[in-house]
Design an enzyme around this catalytic site. Structure first.
Site, PDB file in Angstrom:
ATOM      1  N   HIS A  66       0.815  -1.211   0.000  1.00  0.00           N
ATOM      2  CA  HIS A  66       0.000   0.000   0.000  1.00  0.00           C
ATOM      3  C   HIS A  66       0.852   1.266   0.000  1.00  0.00           C
ATOM      4  O   HIS A  66       1.963   1.273   0.526  1.00  0.00           O
ATOM      5  CB  HIS A  66      -0.886   0.039   1.247  1.00  0.00           C
ATOM      6  CG  HIS A  66      -1.766  -1.153   1.390  1.00  0.00           C
ATOM      7  ND1 HIS A  66      -2.033  -1.737   2.604  1.00  0.00           N
ATOM      8  CD2 HIS A  66      -2.444  -1.883   0.470  1.00  0.00           C
ATOM      9  CE1 HIS A  66      -2.841  -2.767   2.436  1.00  0.00           C
ATOM     10  NE2 HIS A  66      -3.098  -2.881   1.144  1.00  0.00           N
ATOM     11  N   TYR A 136       2.567   1.625  13.697  1.00  0.00           N
ATOM     12  CA  TYR A 136       2.945   2.462  12.563  1.00  0.00           C
ATOM     13  C   TYR A 136       2.893   3.925  12.994  1.00  0.00           C
ATOM     14  O   TYR A 136       1.876   4.376  13.530  1.00  0.00           O
ATOM     15  CB  TYR A 136       1.942   2.344  11.408  1.00  0.00           C
ATOM     16  CG  TYR A 136       1.653   0.978  10.890  1.00  0.00           C
ATOM     17  CD1 TYR A 136       2.206   0.557   9.695  1.00  0.00           C
ATOM     18  CD2 TYR A 136       0.776   0.125  11.546  1.00  0.00           C
ATOM     19  CE1 TYR A 136       1.901  -0.689   9.174  1.00  0.00           C
ATOM     20  CE2 TYR A 136       0.477  -1.123  11.042  1.00  0.00           C
ATOM     21  CZ  TYR A 136       1.040  -1.519   9.854  1.00  0.00           C
ATOM     22  OH  TYR A 136       0.735  -2.756   9.337  1.00  0.00           O
TER      23      TYR A 136
END
Length: 187
Positions: A66, A136
């Site tokens: 992604h 993240y």
């Protein structure tokens, strides 16, 4: 001695492995996961604006690859909190000398490393164990309209995933293969 961060560049510009030095004593461990003074330059001077967590239950599962298109491109700092993953950055930057090359690292709980994925690179990982948890840090918020992706099994990339490809989302399975006209993401 203090908790510190050491940068290890890869062959792809901006893709780096950050090695943390944990402090341990009889009480346990203290670890610095991010320090703007040491790492802000990796994010292009942009601050961390979003923090996400993922939990991947099944070994072999692949998430990604992604990215977000400009002007919503982001740098990601990825750390494994539980389990182990094979974490990958794919260079999609138009004109880059490492265009369509990738760099992968084994990230695992108890191993103090973070993978930095710069703007213009796609990110994905494969769970090597059950119940993998990732943290993240992002330099841009998620914008669904700016999402892009590359199929993990694209033959043009020939990524040798460590395990047979397991579960993938319907969206990831439906991504188109890269065609010969794909020239990358413009900054």
């Amino acid at each position: 001695m203090s908790a510190r961060l050491v940068r290890h560049p890869s062959a792809i510009a901006g893709v780096e492995v950050i090695e943390r030095t944990p402090l341990a004593d009889a009480r346990g461990v203290f670890e610095r996961l991010y320090c703007a003074m040491d790492l802000a330059a990796l994010g292009g001077g942009r601050p961390i604006v979003q923090i996400n967590r993922s939990l991947t239950r099944a070994r072999g599962t692949v998430r990604g690859l992604h990215y977000q298109r400009p002007p919503h491109a982001e740098t990601k700092f990825v750390t494994c909190l539980r389990g182990a993953v094979w974490d990958l950055a794919l260079d999609l930057r138009a004109g880059s000398p490492t265009f369509l090359q990738w760099h992968a690292e084994r990230l695992e709980a108890g191993r103090p490393t973070t993978l930095v994925i710069p703007e213009g690179c796609a990110h994905g990982f494969q769970a090597l164990t059950e119940d993998c948890e990732l943290l993240y840090l992002h330099t841009a918020p998620h914008v669904p309209e700016a999402e892009g992706g590359v199929r993990a099994d694209d033959p043009r990339l020939a990524i040798p995933w460590p395990l047979p490809l397991g579960e993938r989302s319907a969206r990831d399975r439906a991504l188109a293969l890269l065609d010969d006209d794909f020239r990358g993401i413009a900054p």
